[in-house]
Design a protein around this motif. Structure first.
Motif, mmCIF file in Angstrom:
data_model
loop_
_atom_site.group_PDB
_atom_site.id
_atom_site.type_symbol
_atom_site.label_atom_id
_atom_site.label_comp_id
_atom_site.label_asym_id
_atom_site.label_seq_id
_atom_site.Cartn_x
_atom_site.Cartn_y
_atom_site.Cartn_z
ATOM 1 N N LEU A 214 0.818 -1.217 0.000
ATOM 2 C CA LEU A 214 0.000 0.000 0.000
ATOM 3 C C LEU A 214 0.848 1.262 0.000
ATOM 4 O O LEU A 214 0.409 2.300 -0.475
ATOM 5 C CB LEU A 214 -0.949 0.009 1.202
ATOM 6 N N ILE A 215 2.058 1.181 0.561
ATOM 7 C CA ILE A 215 2.903 2.374 0.581
ATOM 8 C C ILE A 215 4.113 2.230 -0.332
ATOM 9 O O ILE A 215 5.059 3.010 -0.246
ATOM 10 C CB ILE A 215 3.383 2.708 2.013
ATOM 11 N N CYS A 216 4.075 1.227 -1.220
ATOM 12 C CA CYS A 216 5.227 1.011 -2.112
ATOM 13 C C CYS A 216 5.227 2.033 -3.241
ATOM 14 O O CYS A 216 4.229 2.195 -3.949
ATOM 15 C CB CYS A 216 5.190 -0.399 -2.699
ATOM 16 N N PRO A 217 6.361 2.723 -3.432
ATOM 17 C CA PRO A 217 6.442 3.765 -4.456
ATOM 18 C C PRO A 217 6.376 3.227 -5.884
ATOM 19 O O PRO A 217 6.140 4.001 -6.815
ATOM 20 C CB PRO A 217 7.791 4.431 -4.176
ATOM 21 N N ILE A 218 6.620 1.924 -6.066
ATOM 22 C CA ILE A 218 6.557 1.385 -7.431
ATOM 23 C C ILE A 218 5.509 0.281 -7.553
ATOM 24 O O ILE A 218 5.584 -0.562 -8.449
ATOM 25 C CB ILE A 218 7.939 0.883 -7.911
ATOM 26 N N ALA A 219 4.522 0.314 -6.673
ATOM 27 C CA ALA A 219 3.451 -0.691 -6.742
ATOM 28 C C ALA A 219 2.736 -0.655 -8.094
ATOM 29 O O ALA A 219 2.288 -1.686 -8.602
ATOM 30 C CB ALA A 219 2.454 -0.464 -5.601
ATOM 31 N N ALA A 220 2.665 0.534 -8.669
ATOM 32 C CA ALA A 220 1.955 0.667 -9.947
ATOM 33 C C ALA A 220 2.637 -0.116 -11.064
ATOM 34 O O ALA A 220 2.013 -0.447 -12.072
ATOM 35 C CB ALA A 220 1.860 2.145 -10.328
ATOM 36 N N HIS A 221 3.943 -0.420 -10.854
ATOM 37 C CA HIS A 221 4.680 -1.131 -11.901
ATOM 38 C C HIS A 221 4.849 -2.611 -11.576
ATOM 39 O O HIS A 221 5.573 -3.312 -12.267
ATOM 40 C CB HIS A 221 6.066 -0.499 -12.076
ATOM 41 N N CYS A 222 4.217 -3.068 -10.516
ATOM 42 C CA CYS A 222 4.516 -4.407 -10.001
ATOM 43 C C CYS A 222 3.497 -5.438 -10.477
ATOM 44 O O CYS A 222 2.312 -5.385 -10.117
ATOM 45 C CB CYS A 222 4.553 -4.368 -8.473
ATOM 46 N N ALA A 223 3.985 -6.399 -11.236
ATOM 47 C CA ALA A 223 3.099 -7.429 -11.787
ATOM 48 C C ALA A 223 2.516 -8.315 -10.693
ATOM 49 O O ALA A 223 1.341 -8.686 -10.743
ATOM 50 C CB ALA A 223 3.883 -8.282 -12.789
ATOM 51 N N ALA A 224 3.338 -8.631 -9.694
ATOM 52 C CA ALA A 224 2.838 -9.485 -8.620
ATOM 53 C C ALA A 224 1.767 -8.762 -7.809
ATOM 54 O O ALA A 224 0.768 -9.369 -7.398
ATOM 55 C CB ALA A 224 3.985 -9.907 -7.709
ATOM 56 N N ARG A 225 1.967 -7.477 -7.613
ATOM 57 C CA ARG A 225 0.965 -6.686 -6.902
ATOM 58 C C ARG A 225 -0.365 -6.697 -7.667
ATOM 59 O O ARG A 225 -1.436 -6.865 -7.080
ATOM 60 C CB ARG A 225 1.474 -5.255 -6.722
ATOM 61 N N SER A 226 -0.284 -6.554 -8.974
ATOM 62 C CA SER A 226 -1.499 -6.601 -9.795
ATOM 63 C C SER A 226 -2.207 -7.937 -9.655
ATOM 64 O O SER A 226 -3.427 -8.011 -9.561
ATOM 65 C CB SER A 226 -1.156 -6.372 -11.267
ATOM 66 N N ALA A 227 -1.402 -8.996 -9.649
ATOM 67 C CA ALA A 227 -1.980 -10.341 -9.574
ATOM 68 C C ALA A 227 -2.318 -10.736 -8.138
ATOM 69 O O ALA A 227 -3.016 -11.722 -7.915
ATOM 70 C CB ALA A 227 -1.000 -11.353 -10.173
ATOM 71 N N GLY A 228 -1.779 -9.975 -7.179
ATOM 72 C CA GLY A 228 -2.052 -10.280 -5.777
ATOM 73 C C GLY A 228 -1.291 -11.484 -5.246
ATOM 74 O O GLY A 228 -1.626 -12.030 -4.196
ATOM 75 N N ASP A 229 -0.232 -11.896 -5.943
ATOM 76 C CA ASP A 229 0.495 -13.084 -5.489
ATOM 77 C C ASP A 229 1.939 -12.750 -5.083
ATOM 78 O O ASP A 229 2.835 -13.566 -5.209
ATOM 79 C CB ASP A 229 0.485 -14.170 -6.571
ATOM 80 N N GLN A 230 2.135 -11.540 -4.567
ATOM 81 C CA GLN A 230 3.502 -11.099 -4.199
ATOM 82 C C GLN A 230 4.179 -12.002 -3.164
ATOM 83 O O GLN A 230 5.397 -12.078 -3.095
ATOM 84 C CB GLN A 230 3.480 -9.651 -3.694
ATOM 85 N N ALA A 231 3.354 -12.707 -2.378
ATOM 86 C CA ALA A 231 3.947 -13.562 -1.346
ATOM 87 C C ALA A 231 4.639 -14.793 -1.934
ATOM 88 O O ALA A 231 5.391 -15.471 -1.244
ATOM 89 C CB ALA A 231 2.871 -13.989 -0.346
#
Length: 413
Positions: free
Chosen positions: A208-225
């Motif tokens: 939620l506070i990541c400055p590059i979350a907008a560029h993160c594929a795992a964040r988009s997919a929700g599987d960053q873990a």
DNA sequence: AAGACGTGGCT
DNA sequence: TAGCCAAGTCT
């Protein structure tokens, strides 16, 4: 997602300008943008110390090293034993050996200046892929691809790289090379590491506070873990051995010797110990005492290494003198200077804390407090015996249950 | 190229 | 608690 790659450095550096960690070996982003470069000696020293080691653990060592040896020439001219002793407690002691070797090469072969490219740096002892790129980018502005554990995590999430480590390293390096900017490459590398250390952390990343979350594929997919994918760990075996702490009756000095360089804890001081074998019993310990004395069992020290667990039976003896073996006496007030690795600090602490056999016979049996007693090196260099159980330090109570061990008395031959 | 190589903090 | 993890390198 790939069409946004060019935005990653800009967004990350904007965050770094506001949120960079303040670390003793760093200059801030403002100073960096003003054209100031950090001292390559300090960058190199910090990077070697930080290999597989936390920032918190490194800080006091870094401060002591730079206070004692202000330049690479100073360090090169130091005694190796002094460097090893100053390193004691940090672990991975081949780093200290390589550090000193590297300092000599730079001081006497390169005129005291570190070579300014990753390729040249990598030829120096103790400097590999990561460290060469880190020094080259941070101290010399070379846009070399810096890849450490943090950056592996960040990048595998950014691009959902599913290949397990370490096979994925090549792809990760290629990816990092593609997004490393030619402007401020050093700040970019440090920003990536700060991000991995504070936001894109292993377990529960703060997307939620990541400055590059907008560029993160795992964040988009929700599987960053799920990233990075790593192979299963192997079980760690157990080894056993014995250590012998001789205490000089006159003044309580401890008999120490130096471990051979190529071994575990190589080049460090130790209370004489047996080999650490996969399986052994008391017979083996008795036959391996370094010299004859009234050895009395003083307890067990357990210590975890990366690839095995060790249980060391500690024996102590009070003696007048020692002859016929290599070693030296360490007076009680100078034990901190001896370069004892953590394992051996525990061993010596255990032996000193053990009650003398004579006193023991006169007193009612008392429960051993093996793990609550430790030797602590103070910042000023003194060495104190700390009993957490008795001193009322406010540590959370440790679940302590230790079988009472009978004091076995035996002597060699 | 997989294993050796330390230690401390956190869950 | 026991395992996991940390700014890796060397052989």
């Amino acid at each position: 997602m790939s069409f946004e790659h060019h935005q990653i450095p800009a967004d990350l550096l904007a965050w770094y300008d506001l949120s960079a960690r303040d670390l003793p070996w760093r200059i801030g982003p403002a100073a960096r943008k003003a054209g100031i470069r950090p001292d390559a000696y300090r960058v190199w020293l910090s990077e070697i110390m930080l290999q597989q080691t936390t920032v918190a653990a490194v800080k006091p060592y870094f401060e002591r090293f730079v206070a004692r040896w202000r330049s690479v020439e100073d360090l090169a001219d130091a005694e190796t034993d002094d460097v090893m002793a100053e390193w004691a407690g940090l672990g991975y002691y081949s780093r200290a050996r390589n550090l000193h070797a590297c300092a000599k090469i730079v001081a006497h072969g390169h005129g005291g200046r570190f070579p300014p490219t990753a390729a040249l740096l990598k030829a120096l002892p103790g400097i590999g892929d990561y460290t060469s790129a880190a020094i080259a980018s941070i101290a010399f502005d070379e846009p070399a691809p810096v890849v450490d554990g943090n950056i592996e995590r960040v990048v595998t999430r950014l691009y959902r790289i599913k290949a397990p480590l370490p096979a994925a390293k090549t792809a990760i390096r290629r990816t990092v090379a593609a997004i490393t900017p030619t402007e401020r490459p050093g700040d970019f590398a440090q920003a990536m590491m700060d991000l991995g250390a504070t936001i894109c952390v292993p377990r529960t990343p703060s997307c939620l506070i990541c400055p590059i979350a907008a560029h993160c594929a795992a964040r988009s997919a929700g599987d960053q873990a799920l990233y990075p994918v790593k192979p299963p760990k192997r079980a760690v075996p157990s080894r056993v051995g014995a250590a012998f702490v001789a205490l000089r009756r006159a003044d309580g000095a401890v008999w120490l010797r130096r471990r051979p360089a190529p071994s575990m804890l190589g080049g460090m001081a130790e209370a004489p110990s047996t080999d650490w074998s996969a399986r052994a019993d008391g017979e083996t310990h008795a036959a391996s005492a370094p010299f004859t004395a009234g050895w009395v069992h003083a307890g067990t020290v357990e210590h975890g290494f990366t690839h095995f667990k060790l249980a060391l039976e500690v024996y102590r003896a009070e003696v007048e003198t020692v002859t016929g073996v290599e070693g030296w006496w360490a007076p009680p007030d100078r034990i901190a200077e001896q370069g004892l690795p953590t394992l051996m600090r525990k061993v010596v602490a255990r032996a000193i804390a053990a009650e003398p056999a004579l006193a023991k016979e006169k007193r009612p049996a008392r429960k051993q407090r093996t793990a609550s007693i430790r030797l602590e090196a103070e910042p000023e260099g003194s060495f104190s015996l700390v009993d957490d159980a008795a001193a009322g330090t406010r540590r959370p109570p440790r679940p302590r249950r230790r079988t009472r061990r009978t004091s076995a008395r035996w002597s060699k031959g």
